[in-house]
Design a protein around this motif. Sequence first.
Motif, short mmCIF file in Angstrom:
data_model
loop_
_atom_site.label_atom_id
_atom_site.label_comp_id
_atom_site.label_asym_id
_atom_site.label_seq_id
_atom_site.Cartn_x
_atom_site.Cartn_y
_atom_site.Cartn_z
N LEU A 25 0.56 -1.21 0.03
CA LEU A 25 -0.15 0.14 0.02
C LEU A 25 0.87 1.73 0.18
N LEU A 26 2.05 1.44 0.28
CA LEU A 26 2.75 2.11 0.44
C LEU A 26 3.17 2.68 -0.21
N LYS A 27 2.67 2.06 -1.96
CA LYS A 27 3.48 2.20 -3.44
C LYS A 27 1.85 3.13 -4.20
N LYS A 28 1.05 3.10 -3.31
CA LYS A 28 0.08 3.78 -3.44
C LYS A 28 -0.40 4.88 -3.39
N ASP A 29 -1.87 5.65 -4.08
CA ASP A 29 -1.36 6.90 -4.44
C ASP A 29 -3.18 6.91 -3.79
N PRO A 30 -3.45 7.10 -2.64
CA PRO A 30 -4.23 7.64 -1.58
C PRO A 30 -5.81 8.64 -2.44
N ASN A 31 -5.76 8.88 -3.10
CA ASN A 31 -6.14 9.60 -4.19
C ASN A 31 -7.07 9.54 -5.34
N ASP A 32 -6.16 7.89 -5.26
CA ASP A 32 -6.36 7.89 -7.01
C ASP A 32 -6.69 6.49 -6.92
N PHE A 33 -8.09 5.34 -7.25
CA PHE A 33 -8.89 5.07 -7.40
C PHE A 33 -8.15 4.13 -8.46
N LYS A 34 -7.47 3.62 -9.68
CA LYS A 34 -7.11 2.94 -9.94
C LYS A 34 -5.75 2.67 -9.45
N ASP A 35 -5.58 3.08 -8.80
CA ASP A 35 -4.36 2.35 -8.74
C ASP A 35 -4.83 1.20 -7.18
N TRP A 36 -5.39 1.23 -7.54
CA TRP A 36 -6.40 0.66 -6.29
C TRP A 36 -7.36 -0.66 -6.12
N LYS A 37 -7.72 -0.71 -7.84
CA LYS A 37 -8.92 -1.37 -7.79
C LYS A 37 -7.96 -3.29 -8.40
N ASP A 38 -6.85 -2.87 -8.15
CA ASP A 38 -6.89 -4.71 -8.26
C ASP A 38 -6.15 -4.89 -7.23
N TRP A 39 -6.60 -4.27 -6.11
CA TRP A 39 -5.50 -5.30 -4.63
C TRP A 39 -6.77 -5.45 -4.09
N LYS A 40 -5.74 -6.61 -3.02
CA LYS A 40 -6.19 -8.09 -3.21
C LYS A 40 -7.50 -7.33 -2.28
N PHE A 41 -7.90 -6.66 -1.39
CA PHE A 41 -8.43 -7.12 -0.24
C PHE A 41 -9.40 -4.97 -0.73
N ASN A 42 -9.42 -5.42 -2.43
CA ASN A 42 -10.32 -3.74 -2.58
C ASN A 42 -11.45 -4.30 -2.31
N TYR A 43 -12.28 -5.18 -1.45
CA TYR A 43 -13.07 -4.75 -1.40
C TYR A 43 -13.89 -4.72 -0.13
N LEU A 44 -12.28 -4.70 0.84
CA LEU A 44 -13.19 -3.42 2.11
C LEU A 44 -13.27 -1.82 1.64
N LEU A 45 -12.50 -1.14 0.57
CA LEU A 45 -12.59 -0.11 0.46
C LEU A 45 -14.07 0.30 -0.22
N ASN A 46 -13.90 2.72 0.32
CA ASN A 46 -14.95 2.28 0.06
C ASN A 46 -15.73 2.93 -1.13
N PRO A 47 -16.91 3.20 -1.91
CA PRO A 47 -17.05 2.97 -2.91
C PRO A 47 -16.85 3.94 -4.30
N HIS A 48 -16.38 3.50 -5.02
CA HIS A 48 -16.02 5.02 -5.90
C HIS A 48 -16.95 4.83 -7.10
N GLU A 49 -17.24 6.80 -7.54
CA GLU A 49 -18.19 6.71 -8.47
C GLU A 49 -17.62 7.55 -9.62
N GLU A 50 -17.68 6.55 -10.90
CA GLU A 50 -16.75 7.32 -11.92
C GLU A 50 -16.98 9.24 -12.21
N GLY A 51 -15.90 10.01 -12.11
CA GLY A 51 -16.10 11.31 -12.17
C GLY A 51 -15.69 12.13 -11.20
N VAL A 52 -15.61 11.29 -9.50
CA VAL A 52 -16.10 12.35 -8.80
C VAL A 52 -15.12 11.66 -7.72
#
Length: 326
Positions: free
Chosen positions: A238-265
Amino acid sequence: MMDKSAANAYVYAKVCGKLSKAYFGQRAQNLYAAKSLTELYNILFKGDVPAIPENLLAKKIEEKAERRFVKEYCSLLECYSNHEKILLTLLQFYDYDNLKEIGGALCLKETERPYILDLKRYAILNYDKWPDIKKITEGSELAWYNTVPNISNQQVLDTKLDFQYLRKLWQSVNEIEYSCREEACKLFSREIEFSNILWTLRLMVYYKMKPEEIMNHLFFENPSLRESDRFARESIKLLKKDPNDFKDWKDWKFNYLLNPHEEGVIWEVDPRWVENSINAVLIKNYSTAFHRFPLTSLSLVCYFKIKHNELDNIRRVTEDLRLGGQ
């Protein structure tokens, strides 16, 4: 006291009844539906509501619920003539937590002892020696904590306490009876891994810490393994990920834990959302294991973890109601 098989059977039967009334999972919504601290008190306890200010009532509810749980857990523990080490290690979480409170109070030069949950015969600390920190910890596994901390090192000592407790807990898990050891290791390994992840996210988002600094706050099974350590490897990624960029997180092993992402928001990883997701997953895991291993020590382990979650729910509700009433 009973032999192990008789105690396991008796404890499982007792715990089944207690968990049917516990506030976790969907039943936790009964707590969150309370409109006032008075209503919450009536949900949780019998008898008249104490006639005290709201902020004191919130504290009263939390402490009363905690004391009741520990009393019930100790009565179950006493059923065993020879209990598993893990069952006592779980309980001694409160000793470690108490020492943080004592250290913090002495650091601030408070003269009144802070609220502690005394485990009585199961305690590892000498609480009657207040305010002498050296005598409080003397003769215990925490005897190294023998001076009053100052503001600059209190957090360091708290982290050391956390890590020592986790090592003790993990050792105890690996010594549990063979029939449920694999499942117990799986449950606690995931919980510790998730704790690291949550701590990493908090330090990233709330404190804007640099990756190398965050590494010092992670718990490792074997620090020399670093990126391949079972408890820390996902956190390190996670230390290599941008906390403001969802694209960095969508393929993460535990991405089902994340808050939802809405395109354009605009999106930022939300540690509080992740914490709630983690709690839901862990409680589901412990609830499942409770029923899968009914006549083993793991049933009481799962009871402890589920009821601990209930106490967390109570604390969240009291805090929300207290702040809402201001």
